[in-house]
Design a protein around this motif. Structure first.
Motif, PDB file in Angstrom:
ATOM      1  N   PHE A   7       0.837  -1.193   0.000  1.00 42.65           N
ATOM      2  CA  PHE A   7       0.000   0.000   0.000  1.00 42.65           C
ATOM      3  C   PHE A   7       0.881   1.256   0.000  1.00 42.65           C
ATOM      4  CE2 PHE A   7      -2.434   3.210   2.433  1.00 42.65           C
ATOM      5  CZ  PHE A   7      -3.488   3.384   1.542  1.00 42.65           C
ATOM      6  N   MET A   8       1.906   1.266   0.812  1.00 43.08           N
ATOM      7  CA  MET A   8       2.824   2.405   0.876  1.00 43.08           C
ATOM      8  C   MET A   8       3.514   2.605  -0.460  1.00 43.08           C
ATOM      9  SD  MET A   8       2.631   4.060   3.606  1.00 43.08           S
ATOM     10  CE  MET A   8       4.092   5.049   3.566  1.00 43.08           C
ATOM     11  N   PHE A   9       3.871   1.505  -1.106  1.00 44.17           N
ATOM     12  CA  PHE A   9       4.524   1.608  -2.402  1.00 44.17           C
ATOM     13  C   PHE A   9       3.581   2.246  -3.418  1.00 44.17           C
ATOM     14  CE2 PHE A   9       5.344  -0.005  -6.658  1.00 44.17           C
ATOM     15  CZ  PHE A   9       6.607   0.514  -6.852  1.00 44.17           C
ATOM     16  N   ARG A  10       2.302   1.847  -3.380  1.00 44.01           N
ATOM     17  CA  ARG A  10       1.342   2.390  -4.337  1.00 44.01           C
ATOM     18  C   ARG A  10       1.125   3.896  -4.098  1.00 44.01           C
ATOM     19  NH1 ARG A  10      -3.454  -1.661  -4.158  1.00 44.01           N
ATOM     20  NH2 ARG A  10      -4.577   0.271  -4.573  1.00 44.01           N
ATOM     21  N   ILE A  11       1.037   4.303  -2.827  1.00 39.55           N
ATOM     22  CA  ILE A  11       0.877   5.727  -2.535  1.00 39.55           C
ATOM     23  C   ILE A  11       2.122   6.485  -2.966  1.00 39.55           C
ATOM     24  CG2 ILE A  11       0.703   7.449  -0.690  1.00 39.55           C
ATOM     25  CD1 ILE A  11      -1.130   5.507   0.773  1.00 39.55           C
ATOM     26  N   THR A  12       3.277   5.967  -2.609  1.00 31.56           N
ATOM     27  CA  THR A  12       4.534   6.603  -2.986  1.00 31.56           C
ATOM     28  C   THR A  12       4.654   6.664  -4.501  1.00 31.56           C
ATOM     29  OG1 THR A  12       5.555   5.765  -0.970  1.00 31.56           O
ATOM     30  CG2 THR A  12       7.042   6.530  -2.682  1.00 31.56           C
ATOM     31  N   GLY A  13       4.282   5.571  -5.172  1.00 31.75           N
ATOM     32  CA  GLY A  13       4.322   5.538  -6.633  1.00 31.75           C
ATOM     33  C   GLY A  13       3.380   6.567  -7.237  1.00 31.75           C
ATOM     34  N   LYS A  14       2.186   6.721  -6.677  1.00 30.00           N
ATOM     35  CA  LYS A  14       1.209   7.693  -7.172  1.00 30.00           C
ATOM     36  C   LYS A  14       1.722   9.124  -6.952  1.00 30.00           C
ATOM     37  CE  LYS A  14      -2.848   8.114  -9.026  1.00 30.00           C
ATOM     38  NZ  LYS A  14      -3.003   7.736 -10.421  1.00 30.00           N
ATOM     39  N   ILE A  15       2.305   9.373  -5.790  1.00 31.24           N
ATOM     40  CA  ILE A  15       2.872  10.696  -5.499  1.00 31.24           C
ATOM     41  C   ILE A  15       3.980  11.007  -6.507  1.00 31.24           C
ATOM     42  CG2 ILE A  15       4.252  12.027  -3.844  1.00 31.24           C
ATOM     43  CD1 ILE A  15       2.584  10.641  -1.621  1.00 31.24           C
ATOM     44  N   LYS A  16       4.816  10.043  -6.778  1.00 31.24           N
ATOM     45  CA  LYS A  16       5.912  10.231  -7.748  1.00 31.24           C
ATOM     46  C   LYS A  16       5.328  10.543  -9.131  1.00 31.24           C
ATOM     47  CE  LYS A  16      10.150   9.819  -9.370  1.00 31.24           C
ATOM     48  NZ  LYS A  16      10.650  11.080  -9.830  1.00 31.24           N
ATOM     49  N   GLU A  17       4.254   9.863  -9.500  1.00 31.56           N
ATOM     50  CA  GLU A  17       3.605  10.093 -10.788  1.00 31.56           C
ATOM     51  C   GLU A  17       3.055  11.521 -10.865  1.00 31.56           C
ATOM     52  OE1 GLU A  17      -0.463   8.483 -12.818  1.00 31.56           O
ATOM     53  OE2 GLU A  17       0.795   6.971 -11.841  1.00 31.56           O
ATOM     54  N   ILE A  18       2.421  11.996  -9.794  1.00 30.32           N
ATOM     55  CA  ILE A  18       1.885  13.362  -9.735  1.00 30.32           C
ATOM     56  C   ILE A  18       3.018  14.381  -9.797  1.00 30.32           C
ATOM     57  CG2 ILE A  18       0.675  15.036  -8.264  1.00 30.32           C
ATOM     58  CD1 ILE A  18      -1.025  12.597  -7.265  1.00 30.32           C
ATOM     59  N   GLU A  19       4.092  14.135  -9.051  1.00 29.47           N
ATOM     60  CA  GLU A  19       5.245  15.042  -9.062  1.00 29.47           C
ATOM     61  C   GLU A  19       5.837  15.153 -10.460  1.00 29.47           C
ATOM     62  OE1 GLU A  19       7.754  13.288  -6.063  1.00 29.47           O
ATOM     63  OE2 GLU A  19       7.001  14.640  -4.511  1.00 29.47           O
ATOM     64  N   ASP A  20       5.935  14.018 -11.157  1.00 29.22           N
ATOM     65  CA  ASP A  20       6.480  14.030 -12.515  1.00 29.22           C
ATOM     66  C   ASP A  20       5.606  14.851 -13.459  1.00 29.22           C
ATOM     67  OD1 ASP A  20       8.605  12.496 -11.669  1.00 29.22           O
ATOM     68  OD2 ASP A  20       7.828  10.600 -12.481  1.00 29.22           O
ATOM     69  N   ILE A  22       3.606  17.368 -12.602  1.00 28.65           N
ATOM     70  CA  ILE A  22       3.781  18.772 -12.226  1.00 28.65           C
ATOM     71  C   ILE A  22       5.111  19.287 -12.759  1.00 28.65           C
ATOM     72  CG2 ILE A  22       4.154  20.362 -10.281  1.00 28.65           C
ATOM     73  CD1 ILE A  22       2.121  18.631  -8.706  1.00 28.65           C
ATOM     74  N   GLU A  23       6.148  18.495 -12.610  1.00 29.01           N
ATOM     75  CA  GLU A  23       7.479  18.887 -13.071  1.00 29.01           C
ATOM     76  C   GLU A  23       7.470  19.129 -14.576  1.00 29.01           C
ATOM     77  OE1 GLU A  23      11.137  20.179 -12.272  1.00 29.01           O
ATOM     78  OE2 GLU A  23       9.863  19.345 -10.718  1.00 29.01           O
ATOM     79  N   GLY A  24       6.747  18.302 -15.304  1.00 32.43           N
ATOM     80  CA  GLY A  24       6.653  18.443 -16.758  1.00 32.43           C
ATOM     81  C   GLY A  24       5.940  19.707 -17.169  1.00 32.43           C
ATOM     82  N   LYS A  25       5.042  20.223 -16.331  1.00 32.74           N
ATOM     83  CA  LYS A  25       4.283  21.425 -16.648  1.00 32.74           C
ATOM     84  C   LYS A  25       4.981  22.702 -16.197  1.00 32.74           C
ATOM     85  CE  LYS A  25      -0.199  19.211 -16.725  1.00 32.74           C
ATOM     86  NZ  LYS A  25      -1.535  19.143 -16.154  1.00 32.74           N
ATOM     87  N   LYS A  26       6.017  22.558 -15.406  1.00 35.58           N
ATOM     88  CA  LYS A  26       6.731  23.748 -14.942  1.00 35.58           C
ATOM     89  C   LYS A  26       7.385  24.441 -16.127  1.00 35.58           C
ATOM     90  CE  LYS A  26       7.957  22.643 -10.207  1.00 35.58           C
ATOM     91  NZ  LYS A  26       9.049  22.348  -9.290  1.00 35.58           N
ATOM     92  N   GLN A  27       7.319  25.755 -16.107  1.00 33.50           N
ATOM     93  CA  GLN A  27       7.965  26.527 -17.151  1.00 33.50           C
ATOM     94  C   GLN A  27       9.342  26.929 -16.665  1.00 33.50           C
ATOM     95  OE1 GLN A  27       5.486  29.827 -18.100  1.00 33.50           O
ATOM     96  NE2 GLN A  27       3.831  28.561 -18.860  1.00 33.50           N
ATOM     97  N   GLU A  28      10.177  27.203 -17.629  1.00 29.83           N
ATOM     98  CA  GLU A  28      11.491  27.723 -17.280  1.00 29.83           C
ATOM     99  C   GLU A  28      11.284  29.070 -16.598  1.00 29.83           C
ATOM    100  OE1 GLU A  28      14.542  26.291 -17.684  1.00 29.83           O
ATOM    101  OE2 GLU A  28      13.402  24.527 -18.291  1.00 29.83           O
ATOM    102  N   GLY A  29      12.258  29.525 -15.841  1.00 32.75           N
ATOM    103  CA  GLY A  29      12.147  30.802 -15.130  1.00 32.75           C
ATOM    104  C   GLY A  29      11.752  31.923 -16.073  1.00 32.75           C
TER     105      GLY A  29
END
Length: 128
Positions: A7-20, A22-29
């Motif tokens: 269960f912890m792995f799935r939550i951690t995996g989902k958080i990592k997926e969300i972070e990725d 968000i990171e992809g949508k970040k614009q350069e400064g």
């Protein structure tokens, strides 16, 4: 024990997926570049001033093209204080040429501002 670990792995995996995502949508400064002309402001008269006093001082006339914006420098450039704003006898709209005739000076020390001394600097920006 295995279920909790999975269960912890799935939550951690989902958080990592969300972070990725968000990171992809970040614009350069964002880059902001403001280009203007730096203009010195000189006293056109000799003035006695006391600490804490706010006083208009006649300046060497500075004529501005129409549609310009001023940014007075916040850096103190006179040993007695700082120029905080500029104006003309009769205010003219932004859309017309204007000529600055006086500066408002805030004194932090008592003394004499002599004719010809630098009282401040402005940056003149063209705006539409």
């Amino acid at each position: 024990f295995n279920i909790v670990g999975g269960f912890m792995f799935r939550i951690t995996g989902k958080i990592k997926e969300i972070e990725d995502k968000i990171e992809g949508k970040k614009q350069e400064g964002a880059k902001l570049e403001i280009v203007g002309q730096k203009v010195p402001v000189f006293a056109a008269e000799t003035v006695e001033i006391k600490a804490g006093e706010i006083k208009p001082i006649n300046i060497s006339k500075i004529c501005l093209p129409k549609k310009t914006v001023l940014m007075p420098s916040a850096y103190i450039q006179h040993k007695l204080g700082n120029m905080v704003s500029l104006g003309e006898e009769t205010p003219v709209p932004f859309e017309h040429e204007r000529c600055l005739e006086y500066a408002i000076f805030v004194a932090v020390k008592e003394g004499t501002i002599k004719e010809g001394e630098l009282v401040g600097t402005i940056v003149v920006l063209h705006a539409e």
